[in-house]
Design an enzyme around this catalytic site. Structure first.
Site, PDB file in Angstrom:
ATOM      1  N   GLU A  62       6.991 -16.222   2.013  1.00  0.00           N
ATOM      2  CA  GLU A  62       5.524 -16.251   2.410  1.00  0.00           C
ATOM      3  C   GLU A  62       4.875 -16.233   0.923  1.00  0.00           C
ATOM      4  O   GLU A  62       5.041 -15.302   0.063  1.00  0.00           O
ATOM      5  CB  GLU A  62       5.530 -15.206   3.498  1.00  0.00           C
ATOM      6  N   HIS A  96      10.260 -11.401  13.828  1.00  0.00           N
ATOM      7  CA  HIS A  96       8.733 -11.398  13.339  1.00  0.00           C
ATOM      8  C   HIS A  96       8.053 -10.501  14.278  1.00  0.00           C
ATOM      9  O   HIS A  96       6.867 -11.083  14.686  1.00  0.00           O
ATOM     10  CB  HIS A  96       8.544 -12.829  13.110  1.00  0.00           C
ATOM     11  N   ASN A 101       8.145 -12.169   0.263  1.00  0.00           N
ATOM     12  CA  ASN A 101       6.843 -12.432   0.637  1.00  0.00           C
ATOM     13  C   ASN A 101       6.163 -11.610  -0.366  1.00  0.00           C
ATOM     14  O   ASN A 101       5.924 -10.500  -0.541  1.00  0.00           O
ATOM     15  CB  ASN A 101       6.506 -11.784   2.038  1.00  0.00           C
ATOM     16  N   TYR A 145       2.001 -11.442  -1.740  1.00  0.00           N
ATOM     17  CA  TYR A 145       0.425 -11.689  -1.644  1.00  0.00           C
ATOM     18  C   TYR A 145      -0.490 -11.345  -2.712  1.00  0.00           C
ATOM     19  O   TYR A 145      -1.477 -11.702  -3.156  1.00  0.00           O
ATOM     20  CB  TYR A 145      -0.068 -11.541  -0.189  1.00  0.00           C
TER      21      TYR A 145
HETATM   22  O1  IFM Z   1       0.269 -13.291   9.033  1.00  0.00           O
HETATM   23  C1  IFM Z   1       1.282 -12.385   8.291  1.00  0.00           C
HETATM   24  C2  IFM Z   1       2.588 -12.504   8.626  1.00  0.00           C
HETATM   25  O2  IFM Z   1       2.884 -12.606   9.835  1.00  0.00           O
HETATM   26  C3  IFM Z   1       3.536 -11.525   7.927  1.00  0.00           C
HETATM   27  N1  IFM Z   1       3.119 -11.736   6.288  1.00  0.00           N
HETATM   28  C4  IFM Z   1       1.875 -11.641   5.978  1.00  0.00           C
HETATM   29  C5  IFM Z   1       1.103 -12.813   6.783  1.00  0.00           C
HETATM   30  C6  IFM Z   1      -0.445 -12.443   6.371  1.00  0.00           C
HETATM   31  O3  IFM Z   1      -0.938 -11.276   6.639  1.00  0.00           O
END
Ligand code: IFM
Length: 452
Positions: free
Chosen positions: A356, A122, A296, A298
């Protein structure tokens, strides 16, 4: 107004996620070596107000109380990452103290019956590897496999799920091309080579895991940005397809199909020259069979063709009342669309995990409480989108909320808070936000609805 809870099928896993550099601190303890994020965050002008991960949430010292808090909230799964420079602080030099730390963390998780999912990378590359070119250098692939193999051997008995990489797009394009993340380079040839080597190191690590005969599962986590064209004009549609290629297809296609997207190759070669960093056999290695794909999600982007913009693409500003503190549009429908598209175009029956999803908002700690109704709305809306995909037969098996607690948000330092738990960085107090309470109730609702 707080939101109703959502019924999920039995066996669906609810978790939270963090990453080593964002929470651990203790950068000079336990024999840890320097990472590219130590170097980058200590370089003036790279991170908001000069913030660094030196102390972060001090999780290195407080992991027991953090895990106990997770347990009190009833959270049954936790995605964490391992800091590579804790395990190999110098080239070829193994550090037992690094493994011992993660063994203690994993044993504590098991004690509280929290299932770990461990990400190997990461973003905290050892600085000594960056000094030789980092991910743009093919030799880093072998160092990653050495590191992964050691972690499998030392910790594999405690880890039911390994994730090789988190968000290769960020670790390559955002880091070597756009320069927003460590090592902060602006060189697109390096960026594409870095992406390729990261994907290759994933495939080779999967191969090493299989060869070791471990009982657990292994996969990779990609970040996806859903892309919509600003209009049905042919120019906008074309640019949206390129943007989708750049954000999504350049990564998911090699992992699942063993090829780079054919429509993108001429465009990429016109930018950086021939893709001569690809060697025979690489794409087969990259497409090693995984047990799941980590997703992930968002936000989405709306793109328009604009000859005056860089590469002829312009991202439209999202509506001001539908954005998070990151300026990212809140668009849960696109999570549903993304999962469908992935399944139809790439992954078929392969298990998908949302590794995520979450949001930063301007949280206010008032009289010991954080009333973050917007975060509850965001989570509930995205869970509903995920549930719709499952109801229609989609193989989605888990959801890891980003993040368990507020932490170091990379170039934004501590200015953006994503946590279910508020961290007071002066005192290191942890305060469960209303969203943390809501998520905890969502999990107990899930547990009780399974037995009904
Ligand atoms: O904080 C980050 C994470 O480390 C990786 N994915 C997105 C998150 C929010 O920006």
């Amino acid at each position: 107004m707080t939101r109703d809870h959502i019924a999920f099928p039995a066996g669906f896993v609810f978790g939270t996620a963090t990453a080593a550099y964002q929470i651990e601190g203790a950068v000079n303890e336990g024999g840890r070596g320097e990472s590219i994020w130590d170097r980058f965050s200590h370089t003036p002008g790279k991170v908001f107000e000069g913030h660094t991960g030196d102390v972060a949430c001090d999780h290195y010292h407080r992991y027991e109380e953090d895990i106990k808090l997770m347990h009190e909230l009833g959270i049954p799964a936790y995605r964490l990452s391992i800091s590579w420079p804790r395990i190999f602080p110098e080239r070829g030099k193994f550090n037992q103290a690094g493994i011992d730390f993660y063994r203690r963390v994993l044993e504590t998780l098991h004690k509280y019956e929290i299932e770990p999912a461990v990400t190997l990378y990461h973003w905290d590359l050892p600085q000594y590897l960056q000094d030789e070119g980092g991910w743009a250098n093919r030799a880093t692939v072998d160092y990653f496999v050495e590191y992964a193999t050691k972690v499998f051997r030392e910790l594999g008995d405690l880890v039911p799920k390994f994730i090789t990489h988190n968000e290769p797009w960020c670790a390559s394009f955002l880091s070597y091309g756009l320069g927003h993340h460590a090592p902060g380079h602006h060189d697109w040839r390096e960026a594409y080579a870095a992406a390729h080597h990261i994907l290759l190191s994933h495939g080779k690590a999967v191969e090493a895991y299989r060869a070791g005969g471990y009982q657990g599962e292994i996969g990779i986590t990609l970040n996806f940005t859903w892309v919509d064209a600003a209009s049905h004009r042919a120019e906008d549609e074309t640019m949206s397809r390129y943007a989708d290629g750049f954000f999504n297809r350049w990564f998911v296609e090699p992992i699942t199909q063993g090829r780079y997207p054919a429509d993108m190759i001429p465009f990429v070669e016109s930018q950086i020259g021939k893709l001569s960093y690809i060697c025979p056999g690489d794409l087969d290695a990259i497409a090693a069979k995984v047990d799941f794909l980590g997703v992930n999600y968002y936000t989405r982007n709306v793109v328009a063709a604009d000859p005056s913009a860089p590469l002829g693409v312009r991202m439209l500003e999202p509506p001001a009342d539908r954005v998070t503190a990151m300026g990212w549009e809140i668009h849960p429908q696109s999570l549903y669309r993304l999962l469908n598209w992935l399944q139809t175009a790439y992954t078929g029956d392969l298990t998908l995990l949302i590794t995520e999803n979450g949001a930063a908002f301007q949280d206010h700690l008032v009289a010991g409480e954080v009333h973050d109704e917007e975060r509850i709305e965001y989570i509930a809306d995205h869970l509903e989108a995920a549930k719709r995909f499952i109801d229609e037969g989609g193989p989605l098996k888990g959801y890891y909320l980003w993040s368990f607690m507020d932490n170091f948000e990379w170039a934004f330092g501590y200015s953006k808070r994503f946590g279910l738990v508020y961290v007071d960085y002066e005192t290191q107090d942890r305060i469960v936000k209303d969203s943390g309470k809501w998520y905890s109730e969502q999990i107990s609702y899930h547990r009780s609805s399974q037995t009904r």
